[in-house]
Design an enzyme around this catalytic site. Structure first.
Site, short mmCIF file in Angstrom:
data_model
loop_
_atom_site.label_atom_id
_atom_site.label_comp_id
_atom_site.label_asym_id
_atom_site.label_seq_id
_atom_site.Cartn_x
_atom_site.Cartn_y
_atom_site.Cartn_z
CG HIS A 72 -1.97 -1.03 1.21
ND1 HIS A 72 -1.66 -2.06 2.42
CD2 HIS A 72 -3.04 -1.38 0.74
CE1 HIS A 72 -2.93 -2.87 2.26
NE2 HIS A 72 -3.61 -2.69 1.02
CD GLN B 267 -9.31 -3.96 -6.85
OE1 GLN B 267 -10.09 -4.44 -6.35
NE2 GLN B 267 -8.35 -3.15 -6.45
CG LEU C 76 4.55 -7.27 0.93
CD1 LEU C 76 4.85 -5.95 1.48
CD2 LEU C 76 5.18 -8.32 2.05
CB SER C 77 -1.84 -10.12 0.86
OG SER C 77 -3.27 -10.27 1.13
CB SER C 78 -4.53 -6.87 4.42
OG SER C 78 -4.26 -5.82 3.73
NE ARG C 79 -8.86 -11.93 1.80
CZ ARG C 79 -9.23 -11.13 1.13
NH1 ARG C 79 -8.39 -10.39 0.23
NH2 ARG C 79 -10.45 -10.70 0.99
CE LYS D 288 0.53 -2.49 -14.05
NZ LYS D 288 1.72 -2.15 -14.97
CG ASP E 214 -5.79 -6.73 -5.74
OD1 ASP E 214 -6.53 -7.80 -5.41
OD2 ASP E 214 -5.30 -6.05 -5.12
P1 AMP Z 1 -6.55 -3.69 -0.42
O1 AMP Z 1 -6.36 -3.01 0.88
O2 AMP Z 1 -6.10 -5.00 -0.16
O3 AMP Z 1 -8.15 -3.38 -1.09
O4 AMP Z 1 -5.42 -2.96 -1.50
C1 AMP Z 1 -5.65 -1.57 -1.57
C2 AMP Z 1 -4.87 -1.28 -3.01
O5 AMP Z 1 -3.50 -1.83 -2.66
C3 AMP Z 1 -5.31 -2.18 -4.01
O6 AMP Z 1 -5.04 -1.21 -5.30
C4 AMP Z 1 -4.12 -3.44 -4.13
O7 AMP Z 1 -4.08 -3.96 -5.57
C5 AMP Z 1 -2.95 -2.50 -3.68
N1 AMP Z 1 -1.90 -3.67 -3.35
C6 AMP Z 1 -2.18 -4.41 -2.21
N2 AMP Z 1 -1.23 -5.34 -2.05
C7 AMP Z 1 -0.18 -4.83 -2.91
C8 AMP Z 1 1.12 -5.39 -3.21
N3 AMP Z 1 1.57 -6.35 -2.68
N4 AMP Z 1 1.82 -4.67 -4.14
C9 AMP Z 1 1.15 -3.52 -4.82
N5 AMP Z 1 -0.04 -3.02 -4.39
C10 AMP Z 1 -0.93 -3.88 -3.43
#
Ligand code: AMP
Length: 283
Positions: free
Chosen positions: A37, A154, A185-188, A149, A151
């Site tokens: 993010h 999306q 990286l992911s919140s999950r 990217k 997502d």
């Molecule tokens: P989210 O909070 O998961 O809805 O993500 C918010 C934004 O951050 C979205 O545009 C995601 O694609 C982007 N995002 C999430 N994880 C990553 C990552 N590892 N690298 C780049 N962008 C990310």
């Protein structure tokens, strides 16, 4: 840094910046922020005078109520990351402010990009994403909005949606940020155990192996998919949701690999669903 729960106040602030000829970049998020993010925020700051971030766990985009209930929250930590990334305004709406009277019955679709991947395995997901973005864009009439990217589908859908509906806003795609070992990286990821995190590395390994097959000259998508599938199937903890190779611009199926190609995977580790992808240019 301004922090506000009030959509009218946020809109007023942004219009005031725009009246001073200051450009505004926007990154919508669901919070539990990480470096992926932060990368969007820093990119926005480098290209705009002001950067706005929204943090809202959007109930309309969850097709699984348990996934929504368990979505991690850390508002204090999120605000720290925003501050460090030089964000100017954080919009923190409540559910009742975003959806007074509940989630409306409306179906927003970009049909040609919603025929596969998450559009099929998470019914209603992108419709919910487009609904919340429409509402956010009313409060935050930014010049540019930043999407990861990671997502990928999306990103393509939002780009088309904004064009179709005539939002005067540019959509910018930002590359995926990974851990040093390769995990996107992911919140999950916060919901994974240490051993699940280890197994989750197989997603990016499968993608990299697919890429090296393609770079080695393989032109048959099925052959590449078979090799990638073997990597995922080597772990009994991984349940593959989808594994696909598509045209990266149109998301159409390919019989022969050519042009810009998307390798995309979604998989469950226990209850947690992860996605990852890469694109490869085939000469
Ligand atoms: P989210 O909070 O998961 O809805 O993500 C918010 C934004 O951050 C979205 O545009 C995601 O694609 C982007 N995002 C999430 N994880 C990553 C990552 N590892 N690298 C780049 N962008 C990310």
């Amino acid at each position: 840094m301004i922090v506000s729960k009030d959509p009218n106040e946020v809109r007023e602030q942004i219009l005031s910046w725009k009246s001073q000829k200051l450009s505004v970049g926007f990154a919508p998020t669901m919070g539990f922020l990480h470096e992926g993010h932060a990368n969007l925020f820093v990119r926005s700051s480098s290209e705009n005078s002001k950067t706005v971030v929204s943090i809202f766990v959007n109930p309309a985009q969850f097709n699984d109520p348990e996934d929504y209930a368990k979505y991690p929250v850390n508002t204090e930590g999120d605000l720290e990351i925003c501050k460090k990334s030089k964000v100017d305004l954080v919009f923190l709406p409540e559910k009742d402010t975003m959806y007074p009277g509940g989630i409306p019955e409306v179906e927003l679709k970009i049909p040609h990009l919603m025929k596969n991947l998450d559009a099929i395995t998470r019914p209603g997901h992108f419709e919910g994403v487009l609904l919340v973005l429409s509402r956010l864009f009313h409060s935050i009439p930014a010049d540019r909005s930043y999407f990861g990217k990671k997502d990928y589908q999306q990103y393509l859908i939002v780009k088309d949606f904004v064009k179709a509906l005539g939002f005067p806003m540019e959509i910018i795609g930002v590359d995926t940020v990974r851990s040093p070992e390769g995990l996107a990286l992911s919140s999950r990821n916060a919901r994974l155990t240490d051993s699940e995190k280890e197994e989750a590395l197989l997603l990016s390994r499968a993608l990299r192996l697919g890429e090296s097959q393609i770079r080695g000259g393989e032109k048959d998508p099925q052959e590449v998919l078979n090799v990638m599938k073997d990597v995922l199937d080597s772990s009994s903890k991984i349940t593959t949701d989808y594994l696909e190779i598509l045209n990266a611009d149109t998301l159409e199926e390919l019989h022969i690999l050519k042009g810009e190609v998307l390798l995309a995977v979604a998989a469950f580790l226990g209850q947690v669903r992860l996605i990852d992808n890469i694109t490869v240019r085939v000469s």
